[in-house]
Write a protein that holds these residues in place. Structure first.
Motif, short mmCIF file in Angstrom:
data_model
loop_
_atom_site.label_atom_id
_atom_site.label_comp_id
_atom_site.label_asym_id
_atom_site.label_seq_id
_atom_site.Cartn_x
_atom_site.Cartn_y
_atom_site.Cartn_z
N VAL A 1 9.18 -3.23 -5.27
CA VAL A 1 9.28 -1.93 -5.93
C VAL A 1 9.52 -2.12 -7.43
O VAL A 1 8.91 -1.44 -8.26
CB VAL A 1 10.39 -1.07 -5.29
CG1 VAL A 1 10.62 0.20 -6.07
CG2 VAL A 1 10.02 -0.74 -3.85
N ALA A 2 10.38 -3.07 -7.79
CA ALA A 2 10.65 -3.32 -9.21
C ALA A 2 9.41 -3.82 -9.93
O ALA A 2 9.15 -3.42 -11.08
CB ALA A 2 11.78 -4.33 -9.35
N SER B 1 0.82 -1.21 0.00
CA SER B 1 0.00 0.00 0.00
C SER B 1 0.86 1.26 0.00
O SER B 1 0.50 2.27 -0.61
CB SER B 1 -0.94 0.00 1.20
OG SER B 1 -0.20 -0.06 2.40
N GLU B 2 2.00 1.22 0.66
CA GLU B 2 2.92 2.36 0.66
C GLU B 2 3.56 2.53 -0.71
O GLU B 2 3.77 3.65 -1.18
CB GLU B 2 4.02 2.16 1.70
CG GLU B 2 3.53 2.12 3.13
CD GLU B 2 4.62 1.72 4.11
OE1 GLU B 2 5.74 1.39 3.66
OE2 GLU B 2 4.35 1.72 5.31
#
Length: 63
Positions: free
Chosen positions: A53-54, A4-5
């Motif tokens: 993140v990727a 969610s972040e």
């Protein structure tokens, strides 16, 4: 980082965060190769954070 972040960040912020996380992962692995770190599970957490993140960046590029 939680998913969610990650979703809440912009693409530019994600690229900066990815670079930071990759550097942290590299530092952990090199420190562990020299002498065992106290909590080796940190390496797994760092690797998974990089992957999250990727994946989000790739998802955004494909849309």
């Amino acid at each position: 980082m939680k998913q969610s972040e990650i979703i809440g960040l912009s693409t530019a912020e994600l690229q900066v965060k990815l670079a930071e996380l990759r550097k942290a992962y590299q530092d952990l692995t090199s420190a562990h190769a020299i002498s065992p770190i106290a909590n080796p599970l940190q390496i797994r957490g760092a690797r998974r954070a990089v992957a999250r993140v990727a994946t989000e960046l790739t998802k955004r590029e494909l849309q």
